[in-house]
Design an enzyme around this catalytic site. Structure first.
Site, PDB file in Angstrom:
ATOM      1  N   LYS A 201       0.849  -1.212   0.000  1.00 45.04           N
ATOM      2  CA  LYS A 201       0.000   0.000   0.000  1.00 45.04           C
ATOM      3  C   LYS A 201       0.876   1.251   0.000  1.00 45.04           C
ATOM      4  O   LYS A 201       0.669   2.172  -0.788  1.00 45.04           O
ATOM      5  CB  LYS A 201      -0.901   0.015   1.239  1.00 45.04           C
ATOM      6  CG  LYS A 201      -1.537   1.371   1.519  1.00 45.04           C
ATOM      7  CD  LYS A 201      -2.455   1.345   2.725  1.00 45.04           C
ATOM      8  CE  LYS A 201      -1.858   1.821   4.025  1.00 45.04           C
ATOM      9  NZ  LYS A 201      -1.571   3.261   4.100  1.00 45.04           N
ATOM     10  N   ASN A 202       1.861   1.272   0.895  1.00 44.64           N
ATOM     11  CA  ASN A 202       2.648   2.497   1.052  1.00 44.64           C
ATOM     12  C   ASN A 202       3.613   2.732  -0.107  1.00 44.64           C
ATOM     13  O   ASN A 202       4.171   3.822  -0.237  1.00 44.64           O
ATOM     14  CB  ASN A 202       3.394   2.486   2.392  1.00 44.64           C
ATOM     15  CG  ASN A 202       2.440   2.695   3.560  1.00 44.64           C
ATOM     16  OD1 ASN A 202       1.262   2.973   3.355  1.00 44.64           O
ATOM     17  ND2 ASN A 202       2.953   2.554   4.769  1.00 44.64           N
TER      18      ASN A 202
ATOM     19  N   ARG B 103      -5.252  10.669   3.877  1.00 43.12           N
ATOM     20  CA  ARG B 103      -4.085  11.482   4.184  1.00 43.12           C
ATOM     21  C   ARG B 103      -3.017  11.410   3.104  1.00 43.12           C
ATOM     22  O   ARG B 103      -2.397  12.409   2.764  1.00 43.12           O
ATOM     23  CB  ARG B 103      -3.495  11.005   5.517  1.00 43.12           C
ATOM     24  CG  ARG B 103      -2.856  12.107   6.275  1.00 43.12           C
ATOM     25  CD  ARG B 103      -1.895  11.624   7.284  1.00 43.12           C
ATOM     26  NE  ARG B 103      -0.581  12.126   6.941  1.00 43.12           N
ATOM     27  CZ  ARG B 103      -0.172  13.343   7.169  1.00 43.12           C
ATOM     28  NH1 ARG B 103      -0.939  14.199   7.757  1.00 43.12           N
ATOM     29  NH2 ARG B 103       1.037  13.719   6.800  1.00 43.12           N
TER      30      ARG B 103
ATOM     31  N   CYS C 161      -5.326  13.128  12.714  1.00 46.79           N
ATOM     32  CA  CYS C 161      -6.060  11.884  12.550  1.00 46.79           C
ATOM     33  C   CYS C 161      -5.961  11.126  13.855  1.00 46.79           C
ATOM     34  O   CYS C 161      -5.331  11.606  14.811  1.00 46.79           O
ATOM     35  CB  CYS C 161      -5.525  11.079  11.372  1.00 46.79           C
ATOM     36  SG  CYS C 161      -3.969  10.307  11.689  1.00 46.79           S
TER      37      CYS C 161
ATOM     38  N   ARG D 132      -0.061  14.809  12.767  1.00 47.67           N
ATOM     39  CA  ARG D 132       0.418  14.609  11.401  1.00 47.67           C
ATOM     40  C   ARG D 132       0.441  15.893  10.559  1.00 47.67           C
ATOM     41  O   ARG D 132      -0.251  16.003   9.547  1.00 47.67           O
ATOM     42  CB  ARG D 132      -0.390  13.510  10.718  1.00 47.67           C
ATOM     43  CG  ARG D 132      -0.380  12.233  11.517  1.00 47.67           C
ATOM     44  CD  ARG D 132      -1.019  11.098  10.808  1.00 47.67           C
ATOM     45  NE  ARG D 132      -0.138  10.441   9.867  1.00 47.67           N
ATOM     46  CZ  ARG D 132      -0.428   9.312   9.250  1.00 47.67           C
ATOM     47  NH1 ARG D 132      -1.570   8.723   9.455  1.00 47.67           N
ATOM     48  NH2 ARG D 132       0.425   8.762   8.416  1.00 47.67           N
ATOM     49  N   PRO D 133       1.239  16.874  10.956  1.00 44.58           N
ATOM     50  CA  PRO D 133       1.361  18.102  10.162  1.00 44.58           C
ATOM     51  C   PRO D 133       2.107  17.857   8.844  1.00 44.58           C
ATOM     52  O   PRO D 133       2.706  16.787   8.669  1.00 44.58           O
ATOM     53  CB  PRO D 133       2.174  19.030  11.075  1.00 44.58           C
ATOM     54  CG  PRO D 133       2.915  18.136  11.995  1.00 44.58           C
ATOM     55  CD  PRO D 133       2.110  16.876  12.135  1.00 44.58           C
ATOM     56  N   ILE D 134       2.075  18.843   7.928  1.00 46.36           N
ATOM     57  CA  ILE D 134       2.809  18.693   6.656  1.00 46.36           C
ATOM     58  C   ILE D 134       3.832  19.817   6.494  1.00 46.36           C
ATOM     59  O   ILE D 134       4.209  20.181   5.390  1.00 46.36           O
ATOM     60  CB  ILE D 134       1.865  18.610   5.421  1.00 46.36           C
ATOM     61  CG1 ILE D 134       0.971  19.854   5.308  1.00 46.36           C
ATOM     62  CG2 ILE D 134       1.043  17.339   5.444  1.00 46.36           C
ATOM     63  CD1 ILE D 134       0.317  19.992   3.919  1.00 46.36           C
ATOM     64  N   ASP D 135       4.287  20.365   7.626  1.00 53.23           N
ATOM     65  CA  ASP D 135       5.220  21.491   7.568  1.00 53.23           C
ATOM     66  C   ASP D 135       6.506  21.147   6.799  1.00 53.23           C
ATOM     67  O   ASP D 135       7.056  21.999   6.096  1.00 53.23           O
ATOM     68  CB  ASP D 135       5.552  21.981   8.984  1.00 53.23           C
ATOM     69  CG  ASP D 135       6.097  20.868   9.862  1.00 53.23           C
ATOM     70  OD1 ASP D 135       5.467  19.800   9.931  1.00 53.23           O
ATOM     71  OD2 ASP D 135       7.177  21.038  10.456  1.00 53.23           O
TER      72      ASP D 135
ATOM     73  N   ASP E 144       4.061   0.950  12.206  1.00 52.21           N
ATOM     74  CA  ASP E 144       2.884   0.243  11.683  1.00 52.21           C
ATOM     75  C   ASP E 144       2.798  -1.200  12.179  1.00 52.21           C
ATOM     76  O   ASP E 144       1.760  -1.841  12.020  1.00 52.21           O
ATOM     77  CB  ASP E 144       2.898   0.255  10.139  1.00 52.21           C
ATOM     78  CG  ASP E 144       2.580   1.635   9.575  1.00 52.21           C
ATOM     79  OD1 ASP E 144       2.141   2.506  10.339  1.00 52.21           O
ATOM     80  OD2 ASP E 144       2.768   1.832   8.356  1.00 52.21           O
TER      81      ASP E 144
ATOM     82  N   ARG F 166      -8.771  -0.403   4.149  1.00 56.40           N
ATOM     83  CA  ARG F 166      -7.893   0.641   3.586  1.00 56.40           C
ATOM     84  C   ARG F 166      -6.517   0.061   3.304  1.00 56.40           C
ATOM     85  O   ARG F 166      -5.863   0.475   2.336  1.00 56.40           O
ATOM     86  CB  ARG F 166      -7.720   1.786   4.603  1.00 56.40           C
ATOM     87  CG  ARG F 166      -8.841   2.795   4.631  1.00 56.40           C
ATOM     88  CD  ARG F 166      -8.401   3.973   5.498  1.00 56.40           C
ATOM     89  NE  ARG F 166      -7.017   4.274   5.228  1.00 56.40           N
ATOM     90  CZ  ARG F 166      -6.090   4.525   6.147  1.00 56.40           C
ATOM     91  NH1 ARG F 166      -6.397   4.544   7.422  1.00 56.40           N
ATOM     92  NH2 ARG F 166      -4.848   4.773   5.798  1.00 56.40           N
TER      93      ARG F 166
HETATM   94  C1  UD1 Z   1       4.011   6.994   6.278  1.00 53.64           C
HETATM   95  C2  UD1 Z   1       3.163   5.760   6.074  1.00 53.64           C
HETATM   96  C3  UD1 Z   1       2.545   5.307   7.389  1.00 53.64           C
HETATM   97  C4  UD1 Z   1       3.613   5.167   8.470  1.00 53.64           C
HETATM   98  C5  UD1 Z   1       4.480   6.406   8.566  1.00 53.64           C
HETATM   99  C6  UD1 Z   1       5.649   6.248   9.522  1.00 53.64           C
HETATM  100  C7  UD1 Z   1       2.386   6.013   3.790  1.00 53.64           C
HETATM  101  C8  UD1 Z   1       1.234   6.266   2.871  1.00 53.64           C
HETATM  102  N1  UD1 Z   1       2.119   6.071   5.105  1.00 53.64           N
HETATM  103  O1  UD1 Z   1       3.139   8.039   6.708  1.00 53.64           O
HETATM  104  O2  UD1 Z   1       1.900   4.054   7.167  1.00 53.64           O
HETATM  105  O3  UD1 Z   1       2.971   4.947   9.717  1.00 53.64           O
HETATM  106  O4  UD1 Z   1       5.020   6.736   7.263  1.00 53.64           O
HETATM  107  O5  UD1 Z   1       6.452   5.181   9.136  1.00 53.64           O
HETATM  108  O6  UD1 Z   1       3.488   5.730   3.375  1.00 53.64           O
HETATM  109  N2  UD1 Z   1       5.741  14.911  10.556  1.00 53.64           N
HETATM  110  C9  UD1 Z   1       5.814  16.251  10.822  1.00 53.64           C
HETATM  111  N3  UD1 Z   1       5.817  17.138   9.769  1.00 53.64           N
HETATM  112  C10 UD1 Z   1       5.733  16.716   8.477  1.00 53.64           C
HETATM  113  C11 UD1 Z   1       5.652  15.342   8.214  1.00 53.64           C
HETATM  114  C12 UD1 Z   1       5.657  14.453   9.271  1.00 53.64           C
HETATM  115  O7  UD1 Z   1       5.880  16.667  11.986  1.00 53.64           O
HETATM  116  O8  UD1 Z   1       5.720  17.569   7.577  1.00 53.64           O
HETATM  117  C13 UD1 Z   1       5.732  13.939  11.676  1.00 53.64           C
HETATM  118  C14 UD1 Z   1       4.405  13.176  11.755  1.00 53.64           C
HETATM  119  O9  UD1 Z   1       3.423  13.894  12.472  1.00 53.64           O
HETATM  120  C15 UD1 Z   1       4.811  11.890  12.435  1.00 53.64           C
HETATM  121  C16 UD1 Z   1       6.241  11.666  11.904  1.00 53.64           C
HETATM  122  O10 UD1 Z   1       6.701  12.928  11.423  1.00 53.64           O
HETATM  123  O11 UD1 Z   1       4.859  12.072  13.822  1.00 53.64           O
HETATM  124  C17 UD1 Z   1       6.323  10.634  10.804  1.00 53.64           C
HETATM  125  O12 UD1 Z   1       5.496  11.008   9.718  1.00 53.64           O
HETATM  126  P1  UD1 Z   1       5.805  10.590   8.211  1.00 53.64           P
HETATM  127  O13 UD1 Z   1       7.072   9.821   8.137  1.00 53.64           O
HETATM  128  O14 UD1 Z   1       5.657  11.793   7.349  1.00 53.64           O
HETATM  129  O15 UD1 Z   1       4.601   9.588   7.915  1.00 53.64           O
HETATM  130  P2  UD1 Z   1       3.646   9.564   6.658  1.00 53.64           P
HETATM  131  O16 UD1 Z   1       4.429   9.778   5.411  1.00 53.64           O
HETATM  132  O17 UD1 Z   1       2.452  10.403   6.921  1.00 53.64           O
END
Ligand code: UD1
Length: 414
Positions: free
Chosen positions: A22-23, A91, A115, A120-123, A301, A394
């Site tokens: 999936k990922n 997401r 969530c 889970r911010p996107i900064d 996960d 999902r």
């Molecule tokens: C991906 C996986 C998810 C997995 C996660 C961690 C996919 C579709 N999903 O999610 O299954 O649980 O990796 O291995 O591949 N963060 C920030 N700012 C950002 C981005 C992330 O603070 O801009 C934080 C998040 O809140 C979280 C951590 O970094 O605490 C890890 O997030 P991230 O590695 O980005 O996970 P995803 O890509 O969302």
């Protein structure tokens, strides 16, 4: 609402074919927006997240077709998503940001909310796009990025999987060279980079903490088979560690699952790496300690499935969750089955017990749902896993059929 009815099962025996990841497939589908050519994704998994992303891409004007079990995506002419609800549903749809910006010069998405498992911010995604020259504007609950992208050096504050993927995709068509430092190293990133290189992108270092991307003027179509799902494989390995027995996980790769395999071995489960896949043999007998970390550390996960294992394993197991701030919701549900778990902030302490008993429990998120199904396999009587949010489908391709084929007593309604 989907219900999974699970009964105490005999030791699982037989073969489970591991689906495509999936990922890996979700970012690769978004990557199809980087070319006007046909992108063929072979053996996509049957998951609602894949269907949701197909609808989103179709709503953007991308042609979505299924031929001989493959998914064909063609983004000849397309636009930004018009209906923000499509993006909000999932997401991972934040991963269209990089490709839309690189191809159209403008991208807009609604800001994802928190969530169940954390904020889970996107900064980091936005910081990186800004370093590539994008103008970032926030308004009406969304974010708009615009501008021509130029290569730059980007340092990620944490090795975010999604940010690394989004920035690699954006940088493929930027002018000049981009360096992403403190990049995430997950196998899905290596697969995405290899997929993009098969479209003509120039990327090196994927799988290390520095990824370099030399921008090219355009990419072409390709045909790609993404990697097998290491999280599904790990979940099935945990199922075997709970019931005992012997499973061949066809297609599973030991090199993607080292941290889990070490932990299962420490717990007394036997693992054999064979050309056809991984063989998992026997039940967990000793307790273990898990600290979730970025790859190659123990994957967050698989924390919930491993907690289901700990519930039945004699002794005291300890879990430290370092990636997400609220990822122990399955603990309260496992307790309803008779598990002994104490949670304090990011630490959970599990005292293994001989008896779990069936009850009605809620799948609060995707991996929590899987953990409850696994616990149901060793709980006396019937466990009903209620999945009001449709979380399990999902990310697990017919989990009930795969477990039933190897002797698991499980059925799904609705
Ligand atoms: C991906 C996986 C998810 C997995 C996660 C961690 C996919 C579709 N999903 O999610 O299954 O649980 O990796 O291995 O591949 N963060 C920030 N700012 C950002 C981005 C992330 O603070 O801009 C934080 C998040 O809140 C979280 C951590 O970094 O605490 C890890 O997030 P991230 O590695 O980005 O996970 P995803 O890509 O969302």
């Amino acid at each position: 609402m989907a219900h999974y009815a699970v009964r105490e099962s005999p030791p699982l025996r037989g073969e489970i074919s591991i689906s495509t990841s999936k990922n890996a497939v979700l970012p690769i589908m978004c990557g199809a927006l980087l070319t006007s050519g046909d992108v063929c994704i072979r053996r996509p998994p049957a998951l609602s997240d894949v269907d949701t992303l197909c609808s989103l891409l179709a709503a953007c004007g991308c042609r979505v077709a299924r031929e001989d079990g493959a998914l064909i995506l063609t983004a000849e002419s397309f636009r930004n998503p018009q209906d923000e609800e499509d993006v909000r549903k999932m997401r991972a749809s934040v991963l269209v940001l990089g490709p839309l910006l690189a191809r159209l010069g403008e991208a807009r998405i609604p800001l994802p909310g928190g969530c169940a498992i954390g904020q889970r911010p996107i900064d980091q995604h936005l910081k990186g796009m800004s370093a590539l020259g994008a103008r970032v504007q926030f308004d009406h609950g969304g974010v708009t990025l615009s501008g021509r992208l130029r290569g730059a050096t980007i340092y990620l504050d944490m090795p975010s999987v999604g940010a690394t993927e989004n920035l690699i995709m954006a940088a493929t068509l930027a002018e000049g060279t981009t360096r992403i430092e403190n990049a995430a190293k997950e196998p899905e990133i290596v697969d995405l980079a290899a997929f993009l290189c098969s479209m003509g992108a120039r990327i090196c270092g994927a799988g290390t903490s520095t990824v370099c991307i030399e921008g090219v003027p355009s990419l072409h179509g390709t045909s790609w088979q993404p990697i097998a799902d290491r999280i599904e494989a790990g979940t099935m390995a945990c199922a075997c560690a709970i019931t005992g027995g012997e499973l061949l996980l066809r297609g599973a790769r030991a090199d993607h699952l080292r941290s889990l395999l070490f932990k299962l071995s420490e717990a007394g489960v036997h693992i054999k790496d064979t050309p056809g896949g991984l063989i998992v043999l026997g039940r967990a007998k000793q307790p273990f300690e898990i600290r979730t970390m970025v790859y190659p550390g123990f994957p967050t996960d698989l924390q919930a499935p491993m907690m289901a294992v700990a519930c039945k394993t004699p002794g005291t197991s300890v879990f430290l969750e370092t990636i997400f701030e609220n990822r122990f919701m399955h603990a309260a549900e496992l307790q309803r089955l008779g598990a002994h778990i104490r949670v304090e902030n990011r630490v959970a302490v599990v005292e293994g017990t001989r008896y779990l008993t069936g009850a009605s429990v809620q799948a609060t998120d995707l991996r929590a749902g899987a953990a409850l199904i696994l616990a149901g396999l060793c709980a006396e009587g019937e466990t009903i896993v209620e999945d009001a949010g449709g979380h399990i489908t999902r990310g697990y391709d017919h989990i009930e059929k795969k477990l039933a084929l190897v002797g698991g007593c499980i059925s799904r309604t609705a």
